[in-house]
Design a protein around this motif. Sequence first.
Motif, PDB file in Angstrom:
ATOM      1  N   LYS A 192       0.835  -1.207   0.000  1.00 13.40           N
ATOM      2  CA  LYS A 192       0.000   0.000   0.000  1.00 13.40           C
ATOM      3  C   LYS A 192       0.868   1.256   0.000  1.00 13.40           C
ATOM      4  CE  LYS A 192      -4.111  -1.899   2.278  1.00 13.40           C
ATOM      5  NZ  LYS A 192      -4.995  -1.820   3.468  1.00 13.40           N
ATOM      6  N   LYS A 193       1.948   1.225   0.757  1.00 12.58           N
ATOM      7  CA  LYS A 193       2.841   2.382   0.807  1.00 12.58           C
ATOM      8  C   LYS A 193       3.491   2.631  -0.547  1.00 12.58           C
ATOM      9  CE  LYS A 193       6.968   4.133   3.150  1.00 12.58           C
ATOM     10  NZ  LYS A 193       8.030   3.837   4.153  1.00 12.58           N
ATOM     11  N   LEU A 194       3.930   1.570  -1.207  1.00 16.49           N
ATOM     12  CA  LEU A 194       4.539   1.720  -2.523  1.00 16.49           C
ATOM     13  C   LEU A 194       3.533   2.222  -3.546  1.00 16.49           C
ATOM     14  CD1 LEU A 194       6.738  -1.510  -2.643  1.00 16.49           C
ATOM     15  CD2 LEU A 194       7.481   0.814  -2.168  1.00 16.49           C
ATOM     16  N   GLU A 195       2.309   1.738  -3.452  1.00 18.06           N
ATOM     17  CA  GLU A 195       1.267   2.203  -4.377  1.00 18.06           C
ATOM     18  C   GLU A 195       0.922   3.663  -4.133  1.00 18.06           C
ATOM     19  OE1 GLU A 195      -3.286   0.945  -5.745  1.00 18.06           O
ATOM     20  OE2 GLU A 195      -2.247  -0.127  -4.133  1.00 18.06           O
ATOM     21  N   ARG A 196       0.893   4.066  -2.875  1.00 15.59           N
ATOM     22  CA  ARG A 196       0.578   5.457  -2.548  1.00 15.59           C
ATOM     23  C   ARG A 196       1.677   6.397  -3.035  1.00 15.59           C
ATOM     24  NH1 ARG A 196       0.017   4.601   2.290  1.00 15.59           N
ATOM     25  NH2 ARG A 196       2.024   5.278   3.131  1.00 15.59           N
ATOM     26  N   GLU A 197       2.922   5.955  -2.944  1.00 13.29           N
ATOM     27  CA  GLU A 197       4.045   6.804  -3.360  1.00 13.29           C
ATOM     28  C   GLU A 197       4.446   6.580  -4.811  1.00 13.29           C
ATOM     29  OE1 GLU A 197       7.164   6.073  -0.590  1.00 13.29           O
ATOM     30  OE2 GLU A 197       6.119   7.031   1.092  1.00 13.29           O
ATOM     31  N   GLN A 198       3.693   5.718  -5.523  1.00 11.07           N
ATOM     32  CA  GLN A 198       3.920   5.462  -6.952  1.00 11.07           C
ATOM     33  C   GLN A 198       5.331   4.938  -7.213  1.00 11.07           C
ATOM     34  OE1 GLN A 198       2.928   8.963  -9.202  1.00 11.07           O
ATOM     35  NE2 GLN A 198       0.836   9.067  -8.404  1.00 11.07           N
ATOM     36  N   ILE A 199       5.725   3.941  -6.419  1.00 10.06           N
ATOM     37  CA  ILE A 199       7.034   3.321  -6.567  1.00 10.06           C
ATOM     38  C   ILE A 199       6.821   1.842  -6.879  1.00 10.06           C
ATOM     39  CG2 ILE A 199       9.177   2.717  -5.373  1.00 10.06           C
ATOM     40  CD1 ILE A 199       8.841   5.246  -3.759  1.00 10.06           C
ATOM     41  N   PRO A 200       7.436   1.325  -7.925  1.00  6.90           N
ATOM     42  CA  PRO A 200       7.247  -0.101  -8.253  1.00  6.90           C
ATOM     43  C   PRO A 200       7.929  -0.992  -7.224  1.00  6.90           C
ATOM     44  CG  PRO A 200       8.892   0.888  -9.684  1.00  6.90           C
ATOM     45  CD  PRO A 200       8.291   2.017  -8.894  1.00  6.90           C
ATOM     46  N   LYS A 201       7.304  -2.099  -6.945  1.00  5.03           N
ATOM     47  CA  LYS A 201       7.855  -3.052  -5.988  1.00  5.03           C
ATOM     48  C   LYS A 201       8.863  -3.950  -6.691  1.00  5.03           C
ATOM     49  CE  LYS A 201       6.522  -6.425  -2.464  1.00  5.03           C
ATOM     50  NZ  LYS A 201       7.651  -7.345  -2.787  1.00  5.03           N
ATOM     51  N   GLY A 216       7.034   5.688 -15.530  1.00  2.00           N
ATOM     52  CA  GLY A 216       6.802   6.495 -16.718  1.00  2.00           C
ATOM     53  C   GLY A 216       7.497   7.835 -16.622  1.00  2.00           C
ATOM     54  N   LEU A 217       7.835   8.395 -17.760  1.00  2.00           N
ATOM     55  CA  LEU A 217       8.506   9.692 -17.790  1.00  2.00           C
ATOM     56  C   LEU A 217       7.542  10.800 -17.359  1.00  2.00           C
ATOM     57  CD1 LEU A 217      10.489   9.363 -21.140  1.00  2.00           C
ATOM     58  CD2 LEU A 217      11.376   9.143 -18.817  1.00  2.00           C
ATOM     59  N   GLY A 218       7.928  11.574 -16.383  1.00  2.00           N
ATOM     60  CA  GLY A 218       7.113  12.685 -15.910  1.00  2.00           C
ATOM     61  C   GLY A 218       6.012  12.312 -14.951  1.00  2.00           C
ATOM     62  N   SER A 219       5.753  11.009 -14.763  1.00  2.00           N
ATOM     63  CA  SER A 219       4.657  10.598 -13.880  1.00  2.00           C
ATOM     64  C   SER A 219       5.137  10.196 -12.491  1.00  2.00           C
ATOM     65  CB  SER A 219       3.900   9.423 -14.496  1.00  2.00           C
ATOM     66  OG  SER A 219       4.762   8.304 -14.666  1.00  2.00           O
ATOM     67  N   THR A 220       6.440  10.099 -12.294  1.00  2.00           N
ATOM     68  CA  THR A 220       6.971   9.666 -11.012  1.00  2.00           C
ATOM     69  C   THR A 220       7.315  10.863 -10.129  1.00  2.00           C
ATOM     70  OG1 THR A 220       8.743   8.401  -9.956  1.00  2.00           O
ATOM     71  CG2 THR A 220       9.292   9.558 -11.990  1.00  2.00           C
ATOM     72  N   LYS A 221       7.275  10.622  -8.826  1.00  2.00           N
ATOM     73  CA  LYS A 221       7.619  11.648  -7.849  1.00  2.00           C
ATOM     74  C   LYS A 221       9.099  11.624  -7.486  1.00  2.00           C
ATOM     75  CE  LYS A 221       3.050  11.434  -5.657  1.00  2.00           C
ATOM     76  NZ  LYS A 221       2.332  11.197  -4.375  1.00  2.00           N
ATOM     77  N   ILE A 222       9.856  10.750  -8.104  1.00  2.00           N
ATOM     78  CA  ILE A 222      11.246  10.552  -7.739  1.00  2.00           C
ATOM     79  C   ILE A 222      12.132  11.452  -8.596  1.00  2.00           C
ATOM     80  CG2 ILE A 222      13.064   8.846  -7.413  1.00  2.00           C
ATOM     81  CD1 ILE A 222      10.868   6.721  -7.394  1.00  2.00           C
ATOM     82  N   GLU A 225       9.873  17.724   3.295  1.00  2.00           N
ATOM     83  CA  GLU A 225      10.069  16.430   3.953  1.00  2.00           C
ATOM     84  C   GLU A 225       9.159  15.368   3.356  1.00  2.00           C
ATOM     85  OE1 GLU A 225      10.093  14.489   8.462  1.00  2.00           O
ATOM     86  OE2 GLU A 225       9.786  16.634   8.163  1.00  2.00           O
ATOM     87  N   SER A 226       7.931  15.752   2.997  1.00  2.00           N
ATOM     88  CA  SER A 226       7.034  14.793   2.356  1.00  2.00           C
ATOM     89  C   SER A 226       7.485  14.449   0.940  1.00  2.00           C
ATOM     90  CB  SER A 226       5.608  15.364   2.320  1.00  2.00           C
ATOM     91  OG  SER A 226       5.558  16.541   1.525  1.00  2.00           O
ATOM     92  N   LYS A 227       8.242  15.356   0.305  1.00  2.00           N
ATOM     93  CA  LYS A 227       8.714  15.105  -1.048  1.00  2.00           C
ATOM     94  C   LYS A 227       9.879  14.123  -1.081  1.00  2.00           C
ATOM     95  CE  LYS A 227       6.021  17.796  -3.561  1.00  2.00           C
ATOM     96  NZ  LYS A 227       5.113  18.229  -2.483  1.00  2.00           N
ATOM     97  N   ILE A 228      10.681  14.073  -0.019  1.00  2.00           N
ATOM     98  CA  ILE A 228      11.834  13.184  -0.031  1.00  2.00           C
ATOM     99  C   ILE A 228      11.491  11.773   0.455  1.00  2.00           C
ATOM    100  CG2 ILE A 228      13.388  15.123   0.336  1.00  2.00           C
ATOM    101  CD1 ILE A 228      13.734  14.176   3.214  1.00  2.00           C
ATOM    102  N   LYS A 229      10.305  11.579   1.015  1.00  2.00           N
ATOM    103  CA  LYS A 229       9.928  10.241   1.484  1.00  2.00           C
ATOM    104  C   LYS A 229       9.874   9.228   0.351  1.00  2.00           C
ATOM    105  CE  LYS A 229       7.470  11.525   5.715  1.00  2.00           C
ATOM    106  NZ  LYS A 229       6.159  11.524   6.426  1.00  2.00           N
ATOM    107  N   PRO A 230       9.248   9.538  -0.802  1.00  2.00           N
ATOM    108  CA  PRO A 230       9.288   8.557  -1.907  1.00  2.00           C
ATOM    109  C   PRO A 230      10.701   8.276  -2.398  1.00  2.00           C
ATOM    110  CG  PRO A 230       7.577  10.204  -2.287  1.00  2.00           C
ATOM    111  CD  PRO A 230       8.390  10.683  -1.139  1.00  2.00           C
ATOM    112  N   CYS A 231      11.569   9.266  -2.335  1.00  2.00           N
ATOM    113  CA  CYS A 231      12.961   9.060  -2.763  1.00  2.00           C
ATOM    114  C   CYS A 231      13.656   8.044  -1.865  1.00  2.00           C
ATOM    115  CB  CYS A 231      13.712  10.386  -2.745  1.00  2.00           C
ATOM    116  SG  CYS A 231      13.039  11.647  -3.840  1.00  2.00           S
ATOM    117  N   ILE A 232      13.436   8.162  -0.557  1.00  2.00           N
ATOM    118  CA  ILE A 232      14.054   7.225   0.381  1.00  2.00           C
ATOM    119  C   ILE A 232      13.473   5.823   0.207  1.00  2.00           C
ATOM    120  CG2 ILE A 232      14.380   6.733   2.829  1.00  2.00           C
ATOM    121  CD1 ILE A 232      14.271   9.771   3.299  1.00  2.00           C
TER     122      ILE A 232
END
Length: 468
Positions: free
Chosen positions: A98-107, A135-141, A191-198
């Motif tokens: 659920k966390k990965l789906e919320r942050e749009q990060i592939p497992k 996808g290009l431009g669709s990720t928060k990373i 701080e909320s922006k760097i959480k998906p990066c981590i």
Amino acid sequence: MFSRHFLSLFFCGLVVQFDAYLMDGSGGTQVKKHDAGGGMSEKARLKAERRAKQEKERALKQAKKAEKEGETKIKAQNVRISSNVQADDPKIRKKTAKKLEREQIPKRAEGPKKVGLFSHLHQYQRGISMTKELGLGSTKIHPSILRLGLQYAEGVISGSNARCAALINAMKEVVLDYQTPPDKELSRDLESKIKPCITFLNQCRPLSVSMQNAIKFIKAQISSSKSELSDVEAKHKLCESFDNYVEVNIHLAGEAISKFARQTIKNDDVVLIYGGSSLINRVLIDAHNAGCNFRVVVVDGRPRLSGIGALQKLTKAGISCSYTLVSGVTYLLPEITKVMYGAHGLLSNGYVIGAVGTSLVSLAAQSLNIPVIVCCETYKFCERVQTDSIVNNEIGDPLDLLADDGSYDPMLISKESWNELENLKVLHLTYDVTPPDLIATVVTDLGMIPCTSVPVVLRLKNLELDTS
């Protein structure tokens, strides 16, 4: 006549008493408010006692709230740790998904063959792409984080110090490219922006102890940034603090450790090192440049064979070296005078986390009363407690332990034959833990300390953070 005079006196007495009562009531009120001695009245005293009781209850409530927040932080930290060491728990897996789906990060997909004893740990394989579903431009990373994560996964950047410094540099690019929305504050939104990066970096490769402490520092600096500063000033201050963190905890700490550690190296010493460590290389080269005459034995282990890099750097500096695999360490120990190696981290109970094989070398050295010296920066100290290599560890790619097709060594199993053998599973542990009984001393940027002094150093560091 007498009765009329008596009635007039009677009514006059009532009037006088009534007037006196009125005057006494108003005057009594004034006397109660202001006593002759200037002291506090009964009503004011009760009010003061009630106020003091309220203040005491409020302070008690705030203390309970702070304690509850501390327990919540510890619980959240335990949840983060359990998500890494409970990969076989369905609840943890569901929560992570659920966390990965919320942050749009592939497992990242798990390996097909997992060893049963280590099924609670993640086992990744490099053959599975991490960026295929992005996808290009669709990720928060941020692109710098994407590049860094792939370098971690492929093993291009390895070593605790190198991984930490690369993380700090990538976070600087994230901060510089960040733009605060009009209706938000930098200290909260960034701080909320760097959480998906981590989270993405953790999916590429589990975070090291040095990276975890660096992330805590980054979050603390972001949350403490002042709102009255402009975006340019706040970002400049953050980047300056990031550079200072690397300079103090890696470069200056390495210089101090080299100064302390080369005092333990004497002429005609035979120093055994295990694997490759940038800090150990610096200590030995500085000791050689200071005029000390000694010899080095480099012990290495598969599959990384990081000792080859250390051997090249030391021989290039003019140091006499020998090279062997860990299987031959017992034959060379009788001529060894001391053992030195770096550490991935130091735990609160004094155990040392190092590359797999360090515990074996330490045990063999201790059997011959050879002192074992560990060099480690204090920013790698952590409050975690661990006594074995099973509960918490990192499993590397099992294909690294297998041979390519057409290998010169017929004893090694090839990758294709391993896939055909369903019951054969390969375990590739990255770290092991060494008990403090096998360590003579730990050389840090604060000086030489025993392993049992780790909690004291952690307490001092926490006090420094609170006062700053």
